[in-house]
Design an enzyme around this catalytic site. Structure first.
Site, PDB file in Angstrom:
ATOM      1  N   GLY A 130      24.623  25.339  44.851  1.00  0.00           N
ATOM      2  CA  GLY A 130      24.234  24.474  43.741  1.00  0.00           C
ATOM      3  C   GLY A 130      23.029  25.047  42.999  1.00  0.00           C
TER       4      GLY A 130
ATOM      5  CG  LEU B 102      16.894  22.287  44.307  1.00  0.00           C
ATOM      6  CD1 LEU B 102      15.750  22.795  43.420  1.00  0.00           C
ATOM      7  CD2 LEU B 102      16.661  20.804  44.636  1.00  0.00           C
TER       8      LEU B 102
ATOM      9  CB  THR C 171      25.746  16.488  41.082  1.00  0.00           C
ATOM     10  OG1 THR C 171      26.611  17.626  41.122  1.00  0.00           O
ATOM     11  CG2 THR C 171      24.649  16.637  42.108  1.00  0.00           C
TER      12      THR C 171
ATOM     13  CE1 TYR D 290      24.339  12.150  41.510  1.00  0.00           C
ATOM     14  CE2 TYR D 290      23.077  11.206  39.708  1.00  0.00           C
ATOM     15  CZ  TYR D 290      23.227  12.152  40.695  1.00  0.00           C
ATOM     16  OH  TYR D 290      22.242  13.094  40.875  1.00  0.00           O
TER      17      TYR D 290
ATOM     18  CD1 TRP E 113      18.141  13.960  32.285  1.00  0.00           C
ATOM     19  CD2 TRP E 113      17.634  14.870  30.310  1.00  0.00           C
ATOM     20  NE1 TRP E 113      18.290  12.989  31.329  1.00  0.00           N
ATOM     21  CE2 TRP E 113      17.983  13.519  30.101  1.00  0.00           C
ATOM     22  CE3 TRP E 113      17.267  15.634  29.209  1.00  0.00           C
ATOM     23  CZ2 TRP E 113      17.979  12.922  28.838  1.00  0.00           C
ATOM     24  CZ3 TRP E 113      17.252  15.037  27.955  1.00  0.00           C
ATOM     25  CH2 TRP E 113      17.605  13.709  27.766  1.00  0.00           C
TER      26      TRP E 113
HETATM   27  N1  LIG Z   1      21.825  18.199  38.050  1.00  0.00           N
HETATM   28  C1  LIG Z   1      21.060  17.228  37.573  1.00  0.00           C
HETATM   29  O1  LIG Z   1      20.924  17.067  36.357  1.00  0.00           O
HETATM   30  C2  LIG Z   1      20.309  16.329  38.500  1.00  0.00           C
HETATM   31  C3  LIG Z   1      19.567  15.265  37.960  1.00  0.00           C
HETATM   32  C4  LIG Z   1      18.863  14.415  38.826  1.00  0.00           C
HETATM   33  C5  LIG Z   1      18.901  14.650  40.191  1.00  0.00           C
HETATM   34  N2  LIG Z   1      19.639  15.677  40.689  1.00  0.00           N
HETATM   35  C6  LIG Z   1      19.659  15.861  42.138  1.00  0.00           C
HETATM   36  O2  LIG Z   1      19.113  17.132  42.422  1.00  0.00           O
HETATM   37  C7  LIG Z   1      19.732  17.683  43.587  1.00  0.00           C
HETATM   38  C8  LIG Z   1      20.215  19.077  43.287  1.00  0.00           C
HETATM   39  O3  LIG Z   1      21.146  19.004  42.209  1.00  0.00           O
HETATM   40  P1  LIG Z   1      21.853  20.299  41.614  1.00  0.00           P
HETATM   41  O4  LIG Z   1      21.720  20.204  40.134  1.00  0.00           O
HETATM   42  O5  LIG Z   1      21.386  21.526  42.318  1.00  0.00           O
HETATM   43  O6  LIG Z   1      23.361  19.948  41.978  1.00  0.00           O
HETATM   44  P2  LIG Z   1      24.630  20.893  41.964  1.00  0.00           P
HETATM   45  O7  LIG Z   1      24.366  22.134  41.209  1.00  0.00           O
HETATM   46  O8  LIG Z   1      25.781  20.049  41.583  1.00  0.00           O
HETATM   47  O9  LIG Z   1      24.759  21.289  43.501  1.00  0.00           O
HETATM   48  C9  LIG Z   1      25.119  20.362  44.465  1.00  0.00           C
HETATM   49  C10 LIG Z   1      25.663  21.122  45.640  1.00  0.00           C
HETATM   50  O10 LIG Z   1      26.095  20.142  46.608  1.00  0.00           O
HETATM   51  C11 LIG Z   1      27.228  20.661  47.202  1.00  0.00           C
HETATM   52  N3  LIG Z   1      28.100  19.648  47.771  1.00  0.00           N
HETATM   53  C12 LIG Z   1      28.806  18.685  47.144  1.00  0.00           C
HETATM   54  N4  LIG Z   1      29.579  18.026  48.022  1.00  0.00           N
HETATM   55  C13 LIG Z   1      29.339  18.598  49.232  1.00  0.00           C
HETATM   56  C14 LIG Z   1      29.848  18.379  50.514  1.00  0.00           C
HETATM   57  N5  LIG Z   1      30.784  17.461  50.759  1.00  0.00           N
HETATM   58  N6  LIG Z   1      29.375  19.137  51.527  1.00  0.00           N
HETATM   59  C15 LIG Z   1      28.461  20.093  51.302  1.00  0.00           C
HETATM   60  N7  LIG Z   1      27.953  20.380  50.111  1.00  0.00           N
HETATM   61  C16 LIG Z   1      28.401  19.629  49.071  1.00  0.00           C
HETATM   62  C17 LIG Z   1      27.997  21.385  46.109  1.00  0.00           C
HETATM   63  O11 LIG Z   1      28.840  22.317  46.719  1.00  0.00           O
HETATM   64  P3  LIG Z   1      29.940  23.159  45.918  1.00  0.00           P
HETATM   65  O12 LIG Z   1      29.155  24.174  45.143  1.00  0.00           O
HETATM   66  O13 LIG Z   1      30.764  23.738  46.999  1.00  0.00           O
HETATM   67  O14 LIG Z   1      30.653  22.177  45.053  1.00  0.00           O
HETATM   68  C18 LIG Z   1      26.875  21.998  45.296  1.00  0.00           C
HETATM   69  O15 LIG Z   1      26.631  23.327  45.664  1.00  0.00           O
HETATM   70  C19 LIG Z   1      20.831  16.683  43.976  1.00  0.00           C
HETATM   71  O16 LIG Z   1      20.332  15.835  44.973  1.00  0.00           O
HETATM   72  C20 LIG Z   1      21.066  15.882  42.722  1.00  0.00           C
HETATM   73  O17 LIG Z   1      21.536  14.575  43.003  1.00  0.00           O
HETATM   74  C21 LIG Z   1      20.329  16.527  39.883  1.00  0.00           C
END
Ligand SMILES: NC(=O)c1ccc[n+]([C@@H]2O[C@H](COP(=O)([O-])OP(=O)(O)OC[C@H]3O[C@@H](n4cnc5c(N)ncnc54)[C@H](OP(=O)(O)O)[C@@H]3O)[C@@H](O)[C@H]2O)c1
Length: 294
Positions: free
Chosen positions: A10, A12, A69, A132, A158
């Site tokens: 992901g 982060l 996400t 979500y 974001w």
């Molecule tokens: N993106 C945003 O805008 C945003 C905003 C606010 C808060 N956040 C929070 O910030 C954190 C990091 O977000 P991010 O943007 O890095 O998210 P991201 O790019 O969507 O990455 C999330 C990761 O979680 C993995 N995942 C999903 N389902 C899973 C499962 N069943 N088992 C193991 N891994 C799993 C995904 O794996 P795959 O790659 O295999 O799918 C992906 O690599 C999260 O807690 C998110 O809720 C994000």
């Protein structure tokens, strides 16, 4: 320390990996980082989680970057979203307790309904308006119940990075394909460059105060400084990247999506800045830094 990072594919997770595996990582104390994705640790399966931890040595810190996400898809896949964002967090918290490990968990501005009008503080009323947000809030609550000490919850917003699908990468792609784009101008928030958040997490885990045993679990907010609309953000992205696509503002109603979006989720970052001496760069600094790595 042995530090486990979930969500290695992901935004982060990859940003943390990039920092600890490049020159910047040399400035960090010599810790052992283990990065796992769903292949090693599937958070939708309790047995996969148990199996992973049973077959590995204990960790000192678990950084949970993995999450479900897909905000719109979560409206249909409620059970899966709940499993990953709530029940898996419960399981991780129980394991962290057993292992006497610290847990860093990442949450979202979507725990708020966006009607507050002022930057949200950690103590402000939470009221998620989509699946979500509800599942992420359930994850926060269960974590606080199971781990009243030794965990930290960082709400962010974001998030964009050089990895995967995010608003910035989508705008850059569409901006090169089209002459004109309509972008929502009545949703306000604060962009977060994932590398900036990754650096903050890496600073916190080596912070003496955070390392103290039995430190109370607390929620903190982190994003880049300032608040803008998606429309303003798109304009700035095109300006910095010198993309000549015209951007026009539209209202949320003109861009229907399955999940409701909160209107204004800008958050106060004073608590994290003061507690951990974290510098919070302006969103323009974040996006400029990001675009310079392309
Ligand atoms: N993106 C945003 O805008 C945003 C905003 C606010 C808060 N956040 C929070 O910030 C954190 C990091 O977000 P991010 O943007 O890095 O998210 P991201 O790019 O969507 O990455 C999330 C990761 O979680 C993995 N995942 C999903 N389902 C899973 C499962 N069943 N088992 C193991 N891994 C799993 C995904 O794996 P795959 O790659 O295999 O799918 C992906 O690599 C999260 O807690 C998110 O809720 C994000």
């Amino acid at each position: 320390m042995r530090i486990l990072v979930t969500g290695k594919n992901g935004q982060l997770g990859r940003s943390i990996y990039k920092i600890v595996n490049t020159a910047n990582g040399d400035n960090l104390p010599p810790n052992e980082f283990i990065f796992v994705g769903r292949e090693e640790l599937d958070l939708s399966s309790e047995s996969s989680i148990s199996h992973y931890f049973d077959s590995n040595d204990r960790f000192d810190v678990i950084i949970n970057c993995a999450a479900y996400t897909a905000v719109d898809k979560a409206e249909e896949e409620q059970e899966l979203a709940n499993q990953v964002n709530h029940l898996a967090v419960k399981k991780l918290a129980n394991i962290a307790n057993e292992q006497k490990a610290k847990l860093v968990h990442v949450s979202t501005d979507y725990v708020f309904d966006g009607t507050g009008g002022k930057p949200y503080k950690e103590t402000d009323k939470i009221n998620p308006i989509n699946v979500y947000g509800k599942t992420k809030l359930a994850g926060e609550k269960t974590l606080q119940e199971i781990m009243p000490t030794d965990a930290i919850i960082i709400r962010t917003s974001w998030v964009y990075s050089e990895y995967g699908n995010n608003f910035v990468n989508t705008m850059l792609r569409l901006g090169k394909e089209r002459d004109e784009l309509n972008v929502v101008s009545d949703q306000i928030g604060s962009p977060t460059y994932a590398t900036d958040l990754a650096n903050v997490i890496l600073k916190i885990i080596v912070d003496r105060g955070y390392q103290a045993k039995d430190r109370a679990t607390e929620v903190y907010h982190y994003s880049n400084k300032g608040k803008i609309s998606w429309y303003d953000f798109a304009k700035e992205i095109f300006k910095i990247a010198e993309v000549g696509c015209k951007v026009s503002p539209i209202m949320t109603e003109q861009y229907p999506a399955p999940a409701k979006r909160p209107r204004n989720t800008s958050m106060s970052k004073n608590k994290i800045a003061e507690t951990f001496s974290v510098n919070i760069d302006d969103w323009r600094v974040g996006i400029t830094r990001h675009l310079s790595v392309f």
